[in-house]
Design a protein around this motif. Sequence first.
Motif, mmCIF file in Angstrom:
data_model
loop_
_atom_site.group_PDB
_atom_site.id
_atom_site.type_symbol
_atom_site.label_atom_id
_atom_site.label_comp_id
_atom_site.label_asym_id
_atom_site.label_seq_id
_atom_site.Cartn_x
_atom_site.Cartn_y
_atom_site.Cartn_z
ATOM 1 N N HIS A 1 53.403 132.204 26.679
ATOM 2 C CA HIS A 1 52.473 131.486 27.560
ATOM 3 C C HIS A 1 53.028 130.119 27.970
ATOM 4 C CE1 HIS A 1 48.369 132.047 29.075
ATOM 5 N NE2 HIS A 1 48.308 130.739 29.120
ATOM 6 N N PRO A 2 52.864 129.795 29.272
ATOM 7 C CA PRO A 2 53.244 128.460 29.733
ATOM 8 C C PRO A 2 52.133 127.481 29.350
ATOM 9 C CG PRO A 2 52.317 129.666 31.556
ATOM 10 C CD PRO A 2 52.332 130.613 30.376
ATOM 11 N N ALA A 3 52.414 126.187 29.440
ATOM 12 C CA ALA A 3 51.396 125.196 29.074
ATOM 13 C C ALA A 3 50.600 124.707 30.270
ATOM 14 C CB ALA A 3 52.045 124.011 28.367
ATOM 15 N N ALA A 4 50.991 125.159 31.464
ATOM 16 C CA ALA A 4 50.290 124.626 32.635
ATOM 17 C C ALA A 4 50.607 125.446 33.867
ATOM 18 C CB ALA A 4 50.705 123.181 32.890
ATOM 19 N N LEU A 5 49.781 125.275 34.905
ATOM 20 C CA LEU A 5 50.049 125.903 36.189
ATOM 21 C C LEU A 5 51.219 125.231 36.883
ATOM 22 C CD1 LEU A 5 46.466 126.621 37.477
ATOM 23 C CD2 LEU A 5 48.351 128.231 37.587
ATOM 24 N N GLN A 6 51.205 123.909 36.888
ATOM 25 C CA GLN A 6 52.312 123.256 37.589
ATOM 26 C C GLN A 6 52.660 121.882 37.040
ATOM 27 O OE1 GLN A 6 51.329 122.366 41.666
ATOM 28 N NE2 GLN A 6 49.202 122.884 41.306
ATOM 29 N N ASN A 7 52.026 121.497 35.962
ATOM 30 C CA ASN A 7 52.380 120.213 35.358
ATOM 31 C C ASN A 7 53.494 120.391 34.332
ATOM 32 O OD1 ASN A 7 50.629 118.691 36.786
ATOM 33 N ND2 ASN A 7 48.991 118.769 35.267
ATOM 34 N N HIS A 8 53.483 119.477 33.392
ATOM 35 C CA HIS A 8 54.497 119.523 32.335
ATOM 36 C C HIS A 8 54.462 120.850 31.579
ATOM 37 C CE1 HIS A 8 52.075 119.007 28.578
ATOM 38 N NE2 HIS A 8 51.190 118.520 29.413
ATOM 39 N N HIS A 9 55.630 121.309 31.181
ATOM 40 C CA HIS A 9 55.784 122.528 30.394
ATOM 41 C C HIS A 9 55.249 123.769 31.099
ATOM 42 C CE1 HIS A 9 56.170 119.373 27.244
ATOM 43 N NE2 HIS A 9 57.083 120.191 26.759
ATOM 44 N N ALA A 10 55.342 123.795 32.435
ATOM 45 C CA ALA A 10 55.006 125.009 33.169
ATOM 46 C C ALA A 10 56.202 125.958 33.100
ATOM 47 C CB ALA A 10 54.632 124.669 34.613
ATOM 48 N N LEU A 11 56.534 126.350 31.896
ATOM 49 C CA LEU A 11 57.680 127.199 31.587
ATOM 50 C C LEU A 11 57.205 128.422 30.816
ATOM 51 C CD1 LEU A 11 59.836 124.601 29.647
ATOM 52 C CD2 LEU A 11 60.212 125.266 32.028
ATOM 53 N N ARG A 12 57.992 129.497 30.852
ATOM 54 C CA ARG A 12 57.709 130.559 29.899
ATOM 55 C C ARG A 12 57.902 129.989 28.501
ATOM 56 N NH1 ARG A 12 60.968 135.918 30.258
ATOM 57 N NH2 ARG A 12 62.594 134.378 29.864
ATOM 58 N N SER A 13 56.985 130.264 27.625
ATOM 59 C CA SER A 13 56.977 129.730 26.244
ATOM 60 C C SER A 13 56.742 128.231 26.222
ATOM 61 C CB SER A 13 58.280 130.044 25.506
ATOM 62 O OG SER A 13 58.609 131.403 25.624
ATOM 63 N N GLY A 14 56.258 127.699 27.330
ATOM 64 C CA GLY A 14 56.053 126.258 27.405
ATOM 65 C C GLY A 14 55.015 125.763 26.406
ATOM 66 N N LEU A 15 53.969 126.540 26.197
ATOM 67 C CA LEU A 15 52.919 126.126 25.258
ATOM 68 C C LEU A 15 53.482 126.003 23.846
ATOM 69 C CD1 LEU A 15 49.997 125.553 24.531
ATOM 70 C CD2 LEU A 15 49.541 127.995 24.588
ATOM 71 N N LEU A 16 54.276 126.989 23.470
ATOM 72 C CA LEU A 16 54.869 126.988 22.129
ATOM 73 C C LEU A 16 55.865 125.843 21.990
ATOM 74 C CD1 LEU A 16 54.924 128.509 19.466
ATOM 75 C CD2 LEU A 16 56.595 130.097 20.456
ATOM 76 N N TYR A 17 56.665 125.645 23.015
ATOM 77 C CA TYR A 17 57.673 124.582 23.005
ATOM 78 C C TYR A 17 57.014 123.206 22.858
ATOM 79 C CZ TYR A 17 61.591 121.768 24.885
ATOM 80 O OH TYR A 17 62.588 120.843 25.077
ATOM 81 N N HIS A 18 55.983 122.990 23.657
ATOM 82 C CA HIS A 18 55.233 121.734 23.614
ATOM 83 C C HIS A 18 54.652 121.514 22.210
ATOM 84 C CE1 HIS A 18 52.456 118.596 24.806
ATOM 85 N NE2 HIS A 18 51.393 119.376 24.768
ATOM 86 N N THR A 19 54.046 122.550 21.657
ATOM 87 C CA THR A 19 53.393 122.436 20.356
ATOM 88 C C THR A 19 54.395 122.146 19.244
ATOM 89 O OG1 THR A 19 51.668 123.944 21.117
ATOM 90 C CG2 THR A 19 51.852 123.623 18.737
ATOM 91 N N VAL A 20 55.484 122.851 19.257
ATOM 92 C CA VAL A 20 56.464 122.688 18.179
ATOM 93 C C VAL A 20 57.146 121.316 18.263
ATOM 94 C CG1 VAL A 20 58.670 123.535 17.304
ATOM 95 C CG2 VAL A 20 56.808 125.136 17.772
ATOM 96 N N THR A 21 57.433 120.863 19.478
ATOM 97 C CA THR A 21 58.048 119.533 19.595
ATOM 98 C C THR A 21 57.089 118.459 19.080
ATOM 99 O OG1 THR A 21 59.150 120.352 21.579
ATOM 100 C CG2 THR A 21 59.296 118.000 21.154
ATOM 101 N N MET A 22 55.812 118.614 19.398
ATOM 102 C CA MET A 22 54.828 117.661 18.889
ATOM 103 C C MET A 22 54.757 117.699 17.362
ATOM 104 S SD MET A 22 51.726 118.137 21.609
ATOM 105 C CE MET A 22 50.532 117.335 20.524
ATOM 106 N N LEU A 23 54.854 118.890 16.788
ATOM 107 C CA LEU A 23 54.827 118.986 15.319
ATOM 108 C C LEU A 23 55.986 118.208 14.702
ATOM 109 C CD1 LEU A 23 53.844 122.741 14.956
ATOM 110 C CD2 LEU A 23 52.573 120.815 13.974
ATOM 111 N N LYS A 24 57.159 118.350 15.317
ATOM 112 C CA LYS A 24 58.326 117.624 14.803
ATOM 113 C C LYS A 24 58.122 116.110 14.893
ATOM 114 C CE LYS A 24 61.617 121.209 16.136
ATOM 115 N NZ LYS A 24 62.603 121.592 17.148
#
Lengths: 312, 312, 312, 312, 312, 312
Positions: free
Chosen positions: D145-168
Amino acid sequence: MKHWNTLKPGESFVAFFLIRRVESKTTSGGKSYLDIVMGDAVGEITARLWDSKQEDALRFTNNILVKVKGSIVEWQGKKQVKIDKIREAADTDGVSIQDFVPTAPHSPQDMYAELLAYMSRIENDKLRETVALLIEEAGESLLIHPAALQNHHALRSGLLYHTVTMLKAGEKLAQVYSFLDTDLLFAGTILHDLAKLDEIKANEIGIATEYSCQGQLLGHLVQGILKIEKAARTVGLDEETTLLLEHMLLSHHYEPEFGSPKRPMFPEAEILHYLDIMDARMFDMQKALSETEKGCFTDKLWTLDNRRLYKR
Amino acid sequence: MKHWNTLKPGESFVAFFLIRRVESKTTSGGKSYLDIVMGDAVGEITARLWDSKQEDALRFTNNILVKVKGSIVEWQGKKQVKIDKIREAADTDGVSIQDFVPTAPHSPQDMYAELLAYMSRIENDKLRETVALLIEEAGESLLIHPAALQNHHALRSGLLYHTVTMLKAGEKLAQVYSFLDTDLLFAGTILHDLAKLDEIKANEIGIATEYSCQGQLLGHLVQGILKIEKAARTVGLDEETTLLLEHMLLSHHYEPEFGSPKRPMFPEAEILHYLDIMDARMFDMQKALSETEKGCFTDKLWTLDNRRLYKR
Amino acid sequence: MKHWNTLKPGESFVAFFLIRRVESKTTSGGKSYLDIVMGDAVGEITARLWDSKQEDALRFTNNILVKVKGSIVEWQGKKQVKIDKIREAADTDGVSIQDFVPTAPHSPQDMYAELLAYMSRIENDKLRETVALLIEEAGESLLIHPAALQNHHALRSGLLYHTVTMLKAGEKLAQVYSFLDTDLLFAGTILHDLAKLDEIKANEIGIATEYSCQGQLLGHLVQGILKIEKAARTVGLDEETTLLLEHMLLSHHYEPEFGSPKRPMFPEAEILHYLDIMDARMFDMQKALSETEKGCFTDKLWTLDNRRLYKR
Amino acid sequence: MKHWNTLKPGESFVAFFLIRRVESKTTSGGKSYLDIVMGDAVGEITARLWDSKQEDALRFTNNILVKVKGSIVEWQGKKQVKIDKIREAADTDGVSIQDFVPTAPHSPQDMYAELLAYMSRIENDKLRETVALLIEEAGESLLIHPAALQNHHALRSGLLYHTVTMLKAGEKLAQVYSFLDTDLLFAGTILHDLAKLDEIKANEIGIATEYSCQGQLLGHLVQGILKIEKAARTVGLDEETTLLLEHMLLSHHYEPEFGSPKRPMFPEAEILHYLDIMDARMFDMQKALSETEKGCFTDKLWTLDNRRLYKR
Amino acid sequence: MKHWNTLKPGESFVAFFLIRRVESKTTSGGKSYLDIVMGDAVGEITARLWDSKQEDALRFTNNILVKVKGSIVEWQGKKQVKIDKIREAADTDGVSIQDFVPTAPHSPQDMYAELLAYMSRIENDKLRETVALLIEEAGESLLIHPAALQNHHALRSGLLYHTVTMLKAGEKLAQVYSFLDTDLLFAGTILHDLAKLDEIKANEIGIATEYSCQGQLLGHLVQGILKIEKAARTVGLDEETTLLLEHMLLSHHYEPEFGSPKRPMFPEAEILHYLDIMDARMFDMQKALSETEKGCFTDKLWTLDNRRLYKR
Amino acid sequence: MKHWNTLKPGESFVAFFLIRRVESKTTSGGKSYLDIVMGDAVGEITARLWDSKQEDALRFTNNILVKVKGSIVEWQGKKQVKIDKIREAADTDGVSIQDFVPTAPHSPQDMYAELLAYMSRIENDKLRETVALLIEEAGESLLIHPAALQNHHALRSGLLYHTVTMLKAGEKLAQVYSFLDTDLLFAGTILHDLAKLDEIKANEIGIATEYSCQGQLLGHLVQGILKIEKAARTVGLDEETTLLLEHMLLSHHYEPEFGSPKRPMFPEAEILHYLDIMDARMFDMQKALSETEKGCFTDKLWTLDNRRLYKR
């Protein structure tokens, strides 16, 4: 004799004052005293009448002229008056209440003459007659009315002083921006705050006391437009000029949140706003700085968005 | 015969339309064509007249009633008309321009009668006469005037429709909040937008065309106050009621940034604002939803702060 | 016997009061006294118990019903009570605490019955059952809960009064705007503030005391949604209706800065907001004006953006 | 073979592309052509298929993988593709659609494992189980899942990427601000945007397509709270921790106008907000700067309040 | 001996205190007393010296270290000190004023060493030398200067503490966002508030007393830029790096209304802002929560937009 | 010979133009053409060169002086030029590029002399020398620099024109507000925008092309302060005057959102702001009205908050 303003703690004096505000208070021991703010044209000071009686509270009220025998005491770093004797001023004292009110620095008669001189330079006959009719209707009260309850130009004759200073500055700017129409500029300036006569009630010595009912519900911008509409119709002023003049009144506060539903739509209306705000700011700044020492900052001034000013 | 609104690409038709907007364009090959938005009371559609001549551009202008022979084509997912023949409607066609303008859903005569009925229920004689004088002065144009250039109630008779619906809702709310004075409420409602007759110019078929000069410089709130002042003086309405009515006009947009320098200061003025905004919102929402399918969202609606609405 | 509210300075009385707020103060001579705000259903007044003892401060606390013998004195232009004797009310006094709390003007039982009647008119069975379940869970406290700590409807039964008045007004408006779905409108109105039962703690006599922990961290909009979600799942309400109801709660404060992250997205949600704000405003205005004399202005009212109201 | 991204005007190529957006247009001569935006994981380019047929428009639609033979042309200072041949990719081409979507820079499986590792470090058993239940329910879609329609992290796996970077980043900051509770911080971070799975619809290749109905009406903050409430009740998580977690979700957008009706009320909630906004900003800035030359400014970036960034 | 902070009403003590604020007041009986706020590094308490003499008011002023014999009394639910004896501390008392000022939790020497260590890791020689020059010019005062008059980090050595904590957090974040340039990040962090040495006057024990004249007229952002410009020119730092550093200072308050005319235009400037605000918020939150009981809310905190915090 | 500005559709002409903006476009038939905006000191017009070749696009670029043979055509209600022949102007044509740029209405030499005259009236020697040094450093570019990219005074010599007009108006106002210090007022006015020379790049004919790097990152307020600091140190100007001058620069945009982190703190700084804004507004209004017919409104002007102006 030294003015009370220059005395030091411990020194005594006898002087006349105008009472500005009074509050009746009580000590924890149950004794009453009056907390009085009193002043003259030069300044004001807090005074206390200890062990006051009920009749004192009834007698010594706002805007009463009194003779005080007292001494200066220091209270939390500020000078204060301890009242020994106080009585109402009598006719035989030979003092006149208007000498005790903060007042514009020029004589109202002179300023009135200046205003009429600017008015006479309006070339459009009907426009000049419209302004003249409204000035005539304003009558004597224009000579002493303050411009505000407690903001800039809350002085006796403050409205006239504010208006005439703006006329002078407007005349000057029209020399630089020569495309400005001085007919509109002078007429708009003379009339821009005239309805404050109806918006703010003032007593006979030129102190604003409260907003009128119509002032609260409509405000001096709309009140002024109603006056212009009526006068213009009486005189027969053409519709376009009437409309431009009404727009100048409506837009002179510039921002909706300051009461102008329309922003200025031609240069004379635009300049009218700046004349108004500059004169208010220069007045407030000069006043605040006159009470400050060189090299220091004033307190925060709420009329200036809580800025503190620096005194060179 | 099926209405053109229901035809599919490839189908042909002959129908009358009112031209709403026309733009003259040119192809890269240098050929002219007209891009026309045309419609009737039901809806509107884009049409193209290819290979147009200079006289076409002069003849087929805004608000002209035309007879069109054309066919439906699809263009980027939307239906469009390819015009085969077009001519101005003639008297002999038996069509009437007002049948082609978006129009309030009730007859203007019926709504006008309703308005008069509410007016007649104002018990204060002078107040009722003041309202009556202003309605009389408004004359015929009140029957067809729209309420806006392009916002809510930009319909023929939109102003009347808006006013009468508000009167009905106001009457209802006064049954719940029984301390409300219906004299003020009915009078204020009838007059609140009446000066839109002066603020917005409309043509004889009820389409708003532009703001008037006075409308731009003063706005319908202040224009309305000027009208009330004059009528009240003519009729002899007491000062307090005149003032309250003027305040209702001045405050009915509620927020300074929407044009009200004063917020409502008594309950009838407060309710007038809510009647106004609710009626505008209900109109806009009903319209937007009527063009949307069940279970979907509308596009972003700028009249509703870019909200998208959900259609149940 | 005249009510204490009508006595003049110098007159004595014996009466029961509910203590609303108490502050323990000390005189400069080091003596303690209690500064008490006490009242009944009609009004409130400040009273002083001089030379108070430590046990007085412990005994005479908020929400205690007391019997007072005292006299009226004047203090800085306001009437005040000098307490001669004070004791807690006893069972044998035959007074009941609820008679001393500001209370909605209708009986809670009557209003509750009205609410149930509106609920019974919801035609969608599952929706009606969801609402019924939540009302049932609310139980007795709905009968007396106030709607606020200190804003509009801070009365015993204030929440019920607010809700029922909105239902009446909503029913009326749905007669004018007939496309409104009364199922959603009635359900949304009944539930819109129901979670105030969880957000605001109130004592058993209907006086709000403080925000709950969950109330502070989530607020009654989100709390209400959590309640609806659970009830809807229990009853088996369809997803679309559940969602619409939840959206109505979430959006009914309209502006983000007042707590609604989403603005209303369908007409019933839009109208719910206006019903809410109108009822709050009518309540606040009626209350402020009831304490003001004809032809005067109220003080600045912070619940109304510091407006001053005019009393006709 | 050089990547098409590096070719110059005049050079030809054969390559596979994913179609991102297509518009069917027509020349003034009446001929159709397709205006296509197509790309791969590296970048995107505009292409034109002249003289297109109706079946072309039907076949070459969004998210279709195509093989293109074309040449680079220059159009108004930008490179563009003139398509000579185009066909849909076939199974035999051995290309896979997911290689053509902008994708997070780490493998979803690795990131998922990292997320689970952080989750396993939550010491409160019930809290960890609540998070685990929600992650389990999310299932496979969390991987892409992407994290957005067209904002930041509108990438495939964007939601996961955003979440994991924040965890770090959160783990790091908790080393400096050691009073932070990592249980709450990790749980809150993992769940803060999880409801975007329900708010935003995405297709099977990880491209967001539109907001869901529930997403529009409630938003992912409230949706997330509903999910937590249910999971916490299932697992038996204590009320205080549930409430704190719900508050973290509700407040993580910080400002009411960005959707948070409550501001953070404890340090972990406060830090969660900063982790979120910093990660969004770092992503947007890194992306914008990666497309800019050293010593120059980017265009105005609307995701960054129209700032232009400087590339060192 | 128990610390005075833990004593109960009725208990007596002898202890040293630093006077923080004094007000001279008078009882209604006309007797003077001093209202003193005094404290040590642990906390502060209000005390009263009854029947004070004029010389007491002159002697016991702000920042005077005193020895007090007194007892704890309860006043309106709060503990207060009744002073029996008070005298200025003498050299022979063996107490040192700096032990009575709220102070950063680490030794200034240790923190200074940490700051130098971060500085030494700046790889660009000229940049490191520029920072070193400015740190050298700052001299001893950096060891004790507070970061504010009354906001976050208004502690002795508060400026150093704030800066070093930000350096640690910045180092950590640069491990996650590895594209960040640590040269710029360390240099910008070390210098970001350094001009507070010039903006805020502090006494020799590390208590901020007032804003300097230059501080009022320019503010520490612009003051810092002037310092950097001069140092960079002395050292010979290249123009681009000088400019980037100056931009970091200018933009680190982020919003125009908080003093930054430009928003951050590259990632290191962006992160600098978040390091700054997070450290301020963590400090304020930790402090407010340390004074609150578990399960309760703090009072409204104006440094946190009047939020109330929840203590887990 | 009539100026091209007065010709009607169908008429031909030969004239010189400066190219302001060019765009290379293509017809659907694949043929290139140039869309040119060209003008002279009087006005500008759109022109089309059909069937352009690649070398045309390379040759006819921004700021190139060309000789055009063409005819006037009408395009969507506006006049346009169809180019028959076009070539670059040659030395032998005897035309000079600066005659084709919108230019201040006075000669730069005259205005420069006026500026020097005001400068010479500064009585404080060191202050005058500081200003003189900065004017000297500015050199020739002050003679032609525009004051903006596209706002007010985007003319050749616009910066000088703006400054000199403000000096004149400032001199006049200082006659009315005689407490103003003309030393500060003249110095502050001369320097207030001087750093626009560094903020905005302009070509040798006085057309602004883009912001400089330093301009983007710091802005002309801070850039100006850096210049003053350096010059003052060189000349040996006292610290207080330096500081006041720097504050005048920093505060002259008045509002934080327009770039001033500090509001004016003394009258000369306050007036400087009003001189600046009045001159900008008078320029914009005069320009907009000069292109409008009597009795009409201008289009919405974004430099004036989208106001439409009325032409008397």
